[in-house]
Design a protein around this motif. Sequence first.
Motif, PDB file in Angstrom:
ATOM      1  N   PRO A   1       0.845  -1.204   0.000  1.00 31.69           N
ATOM      2  CA  PRO A   1       0.000   0.000   0.000  1.00 31.69           C
ATOM      3  C   PRO A   1       0.879   1.253   0.000  1.00 31.69           C
ATOM      4  O   PRO A   1       1.838   1.345   0.774  1.00 31.69           O
ATOM      5  N   GLY A   2       0.597   2.170  -0.887  1.00 30.25           N
ATOM      6  CA  GLY A   2       1.397   3.387  -1.006  1.00 30.25           C
ATOM      7  C   GLY A   2       2.685   3.197  -1.802  1.00 30.25           C
ATOM      8  O   GLY A   2       3.422   4.151  -2.024  1.00 30.25           O
ATOM      9  N   GLY A   3       2.948   1.979  -2.241  1.00 32.08           N
ATOM     10  CA  GLY A   3       4.172   1.692  -2.982  1.00 32.08           C
ATOM     11  C   GLY A   3       4.182   2.347  -4.356  1.00 32.08           C
ATOM     12  O   GLY A   3       3.136   2.523  -4.983  1.00 32.08           O
ATOM     13  N   THR A   4       5.390   2.700  -4.808  1.00 36.27           N
ATOM     14  CA  THR A   4       5.561   3.389  -6.087  1.00 36.27           C
ATOM     15  C   THR A   4       6.764   2.839  -6.830  1.00 36.27           C
ATOM     16  O   THR A   4       7.837   2.642  -6.231  1.00 36.27           O
ATOM     17  N   ARG A   5       6.599   2.624  -8.111  1.00 34.75           N
ATOM     18  CA  ARG A   5       7.709   2.267  -9.017  1.00 34.75           C
ATOM     19  C   ARG A   5       7.934   3.481  -9.900  1.00 34.75           C
ATOM     20  O   ARG A   5       7.011   3.985 -10.538  1.00 34.75           O
TER      21      ARG A   5
ATOM     22  N   PHE B   1       4.319   2.905 -11.751  1.00 32.26           N
ATOM     23  CA  PHE B   1       3.011   2.521 -11.209  1.00 32.26           C
ATOM     24  C   PHE B   1       2.982   2.757  -9.721  1.00 32.26           C
ATOM     25  O   PHE B   1       4.017   2.917  -9.081  1.00 32.26           O
ATOM     26  N   GLN B   2       1.761   2.800  -9.189  1.00 33.47           N
ATOM     27  CA  GLN B   2       1.592   3.031  -7.753  1.00 33.47           C
ATOM     28  C   GLN B   2       0.354   2.314  -7.248  1.00 33.47           C
ATOM     29  O   GLN B   2      -0.601   2.096  -7.986  1.00 33.47           O
ATOM     30  N   ASN B   3       0.430   1.951  -5.980  1.00 37.76           N
ATOM     31  CA  ASN B   3      -0.688   1.289  -5.309  1.00 37.76           C
ATOM     32  C   ASN B   3      -1.298   2.291  -4.332  1.00 37.76           C
ATOM     33  O   ASN B   3      -0.734   2.564  -3.284  1.00 37.76           O
ATOM     34  N   GLY B   4      -2.461   2.817  -4.706  1.00 35.96           N
ATOM     35  CA  GLY B   4      -3.154   3.763  -3.838  1.00 35.96           C
ATOM     36  C   GLY B   4      -4.124   3.089  -2.891  1.00 35.96           C
ATOM     37  O   GLY B   4      -4.816   3.768  -2.133  1.00 35.96           O
ATOM     38  N   GLY B   5      -4.166   1.758  -2.901  1.00 31.36           N
ATOM     39  CA  GLY B   5      -5.100   1.017  -2.058  1.00 31.36           C
ATOM     40  C   GLY B   5      -4.576   0.756  -0.663  1.00 31.36           C
ATOM     41  O   GLY B   5      -3.487   1.192  -0.289  1.00 31.36           O
ATOM     42  N   SER B   6      -5.347   0.002   0.101  1.00 33.72           N
ATOM     43  CA  SER B   6      -4.993  -0.276   1.497  1.00 33.72           C
ATOM     44  C   SER B   6      -4.408  -1.676   1.695  1.00 33.72           C
ATOM     45  O   SER B   6      -4.127  -2.071   2.827  1.00 33.72           O
ATOM     46  N   SER B   7      -4.232  -2.433   0.617  1.00 37.76           N
ATOM     47  CA  SER B   7      -3.606  -3.759   0.735  1.00 37.76           C
ATOM     48  C   SER B   7      -2.631  -3.970  -0.419  1.00 37.76           C
ATOM     49  O   SER B   7      -2.705  -3.297  -1.448  1.00 37.76           O
TER      50      SER B   7
END
Length: 133
Positions: A65-69, A117-123
């Motif tokens: 969660p919150g990770g970014t490439r 890319f990015q993960n804007g989710g909670s999992s």
Amino acid sequence: MRRYLVLALGLTLLSFVAPAAQTTIVTGDRSTPLRPLTAAGNVGVSNAVLRDQPEVRALRVVVEPGGTRVMHSHDDVKFHLFVPITGAMTLNLEGGLSVVVPAWQPYYMKTGTRHGFQNGGSSSVEIMEIFVK
């Protein structure tokens, strides 16, 4: 009968020669240990090789969660499929365009396409990336 004997002998000989001529194929599975991407700007992103051979490479990618490439490109491939598996991912493309890619929806990119890319989710989200060389 003689033709079949010659064919059988030829196939037997090829079975000894062919493996030596082949490139080693690297394979993994879901249990292959993930490696964190440590280059500047990458946060909460890890990957593992599922298959790597001269024609194709497949990676398992996990984005916390919150990770970014960070923005990057793959200039060594003909095309690239980005496939989120366990949830949607935001794919950032050159020029400021962002696309939300739903789970199990392959997104096609040709060689040299700059993306991040990015993960804007909670999992955590698992992705499969397939590169055709």
